[in-house]
Design a protein around this motif. Structure first.
Motif, short mmCIF file in Angstrom:
data_model
loop_
_atom_site.label_atom_id
_atom_site.label_comp_id
_atom_site.label_asym_id
_atom_site.label_seq_id
_atom_site.Cartn_x
_atom_site.Cartn_y
_atom_site.Cartn_z
N SER A 37 0.85 -1.19 0.00
CA SER A 37 0.00 0.00 0.00
C SER A 37 0.88 1.24 0.00
CB SER A 37 -0.90 0.02 1.24
OG SER A 37 -1.76 -1.09 1.26
N THR A 38 0.33 2.35 -0.43
CA THR A 38 1.05 3.61 -0.49
C THR A 38 0.53 4.55 0.59
OG1 THR A 38 1.46 3.42 -2.86
CG2 THR A 38 1.57 5.62 -1.91
N VAL A 39 1.46 5.10 1.37
CA VAL A 39 1.13 6.07 2.41
C VAL A 39 1.88 7.36 2.07
CG1 VAL A 39 1.17 6.59 4.88
CG2 VAL A 39 0.85 4.22 4.11
N ASP A 40 1.15 8.30 1.52
CA ASP A 40 1.70 9.59 1.09
C ASP A 40 1.43 10.59 2.21
OD1 ASP A 40 2.48 11.89 -0.26
OD2 ASP A 40 1.42 11.39 -2.10
N ILE A 41 2.49 11.14 2.80
CA ILE A 41 2.34 12.00 3.98
C ILE A 41 3.01 13.35 3.74
CG2 ILE A 41 4.38 10.93 5.05
CD1 ILE A 41 3.10 11.49 7.79
N TRP A 42 2.38 14.40 4.24
CA TRP A 42 3.00 15.73 4.22
C TRP A 42 2.44 16.52 5.40
CZ3 TRP A 42 -1.19 14.30 1.47
CH2 TRP A 42 -2.26 15.17 1.35
N HIS A 43 3.24 17.45 5.90
CA HIS A 43 2.76 18.30 6.99
C HIS A 43 3.65 19.53 7.12
CE1 HIS A 43 5.92 17.02 9.89
NE2 HIS A 43 5.74 15.79 9.42
N CYS A 44 3.18 20.49 7.90
CA CYS A 44 3.93 21.72 8.09
C CYS A 44 5.07 21.50 9.08
CB CYS A 44 3.00 22.84 8.57
SG CYS A 44 2.41 22.63 10.26
N ASP A 45 5.93 22.51 9.19
CA ASP A 45 7.05 22.43 10.13
C ASP A 45 6.65 22.97 11.50
OD1 ASP A 45 7.10 25.21 9.92
OD2 ASP A 45 8.93 25.27 8.71
N ASP A 46 7.62 23.17 12.35
CA ASP A 46 7.36 23.58 13.73
C ASP A 46 6.90 25.04 13.82
OD1 ASP A 46 7.47 22.83 16.56
OD2 ASP A 46 9.08 24.31 16.73
N VAL A 65 6.59 9.48 0.47
CA VAL A 65 5.66 8.41 0.11
C VAL A 65 6.25 7.08 0.57
CG1 VAL A 65 4.45 7.24 -1.76
CG2 VAL A 65 4.85 9.71 -1.89
N PHE A 66 5.51 6.34 1.40
CA PHE A 66 5.97 5.08 1.96
C PHE A 66 5.17 3.92 1.39
CE2 PHE A 66 7.36 8.39 4.69
CZ PHE A 66 8.52 7.95 5.29
N THR A 67 5.81 2.74 1.33
CA THR A 67 5.17 1.54 0.82
C THR A 67 5.15 0.50 1.94
OG1 THR A 67 5.96 1.97 -1.42
CG2 THR A 67 5.23 -0.26 -0.94
N THR A 68 3.98 -0.03 2.26
CA THR A 68 3.86 -0.95 3.39
C THR A 68 4.54 -2.29 3.11
OG1 THR A 68 1.73 -1.79 2.61
CG2 THR A 68 1.70 0.09 4.11
N ASP A 69 4.92 -2.98 4.19
CA ASP A 69 5.58 -4.28 4.06
C ASP A 69 4.54 -5.38 3.82
OD1 ASP A 69 4.41 -4.92 6.53
OD2 ASP A 69 6.27 -4.64 7.66
N GLU A 70 4.99 -6.64 3.89
CA GLU A 70 4.11 -7.75 3.55
C GLU A 70 2.92 -7.88 4.51
OE1 GLU A 70 7.49 -9.30 6.12
OE2 GLU A 70 7.22 -7.91 4.42
N ASN A 71 3.02 -7.25 5.69
CA ASN A 71 1.93 -7.27 6.66
C ASN A 71 1.13 -5.97 6.67
OD1 ASN A 71 2.51 -9.93 7.74
ND2 ASN A 71 4.32 -9.00 8.67
N GLY A 72 1.38 -5.12 5.70
CA GLY A 72 0.66 -3.85 5.61
C GLY A 72 1.14 -2.79 6.57
N ASN A 73 2.33 -2.99 7.16
CA ASN A 73 2.82 -2.07 8.19
C ASN A 73 3.73 -0.99 7.61
OD1 ASN A 73 1.52 -3.47 10.34
ND2 ASN A 73 3.17 -4.98 10.35
N PHE A 74 3.77 0.14 8.29
CA PHE A 74 4.67 1.24 7.93
C PHE A 74 5.12 1.95 9.20
CE2 PHE A 74 0.45 3.04 8.26
CZ PHE A 74 0.65 4.22 8.95
N THR A 75 6.28 2.59 9.13
CA THR A 75 6.80 3.40 10.23
C THR A 75 7.47 4.64 9.64
OG1 THR A 75 7.21 1.44 11.62
CG2 THR A 75 8.37 3.48 12.21
N ILE A 76 7.04 5.81 10.11
CA ILE A 76 7.52 7.08 9.58
C ILE A 76 8.12 7.90 10.71
CG2 ILE A 76 6.86 9.22 8.41
CD1 ILE A 76 4.46 7.59 7.24
#
Length: 280
Positions: free
Chosen positions: A150-159, A178-189
């Protein structure tokens, strides 16, 4: 030395948002003449009814015309519409979803961010200010099946509340990935906790906010687009408890289901949030 605060004006931000919209999304809608007529007529009828109900004067009408002209001149239509209108479009468009809740995209998305695997650190400036944040979770289907790749596309503002590509002096892909999940659907950012911020108020949008005695604050949030093959993309934002503007977000985009549960760690903050995607 000119600071980001000095240069991140409504006009500059609006110009960036307008150009981004023209580049990425300005496509002709597949709308029939009958549908266009219906929508345009009912919007105009609502305006007409407001004028009659409140006995709008010519002075007020001229003030409205001047303001509408200035919104265009400032390039602030993406900002204004995304803040005050998009949340209702999103609500209607996603009413039938069974999985995770969505909310507005807002004007600050930029496609093409750097690609990562299942775990990685968002691009940051050396010494990036802010509390370190580890954000992890799982993407799965409404049937409970983990969705690998799966694709996890993340963006946010700074401090300080500024977004890369929409405020000057910030590297192009700062705090975007943009992150791609592993075989178990997991991600860590790995990233930093974003700050609450005021939308730009020195232009036409700010003028109506001041005239109505509204505030211009958005609570701190993470933006995400999560997708998987044969499933519907979800666009959403995640929020932090305790923010004073969770209950009166100017964009009306906060939902209870989108609230995070931060856990303090020795090095910062840890949050977990899982995404459930509907079938396409």
């Amino acid at each position: 030395m000119t600071t980001v605060e000095d240069k991140a004006t409504a006009a500059a931000t609006g110009a960036s948002a307008t150009e981004r919209f023209r580049t990425d999304k300005a496509v002709a809608a597949d709308t029939s003449p009958e549908r266009a007529s219906l929508l345009a007529r009912e919007v105009l009828e609502a305006v007409h009814e407001t004028i009659r109900k409140h006995n709008v004067t010519y002075a007020e009408y001229d003030a409205l015309k001047a303001w509408l002209i200035q919104v265009g001149a400032d390039g602030e239509w993406p900002l204004f519409l995304d803040v005050f209108v998009e949340h209702v479009v999103e609500e209607v468009a996603n009413a039938a979803r069974e999985g995770s809740k969505g909310t507005i995209e807002g004007p600050f998305y930029a496609p093409g961010a750097p690609q990562f695997g299942a775990e990685g650190t968002l691009p940051m400036r050396e010494g990036e200010a802010g509390t370190p944040l580890t954000f992890h979770g799982q993407v799965r289907s409404v049937a409970g099946v983990p969705l690998a790749n799966s694709t996890v596309d993340i963006w946010h503002c700074d401090d300080e509340g500024f977004y890369a590509q929409f405020a000057p002096g910030i590297p192009e892909w700062n705090l975007r990935g943009v992150f791609t999940t592993d075989e178990n659907g997991n991600f860590t950012i790995h990233t930093i906790r974003p700050a609450p911020y005021q939308i730009p108020t020195d232009g036409a949008t700010g003028a109506i906010i001041r005239a109505a005695n509204w505030h211009a604050w958005r609570p701190a949030h993470l933006h995400l687009k999560v997708s998987a093959p044969e499933h519907l993309l979800i666009t959403t934002q995640l929020y932090f408890p305790g923010d004073p503007h969770n209950d009166d977000d100017i964009a009306a985009a906060v939902k209870p289901e989108l609230m995070l549960d931060p856990k303090p760690t020795a090095g910062g903050v840890d949050v977990q949030y899982d995404f459930v995607l509907d079938p396409a």
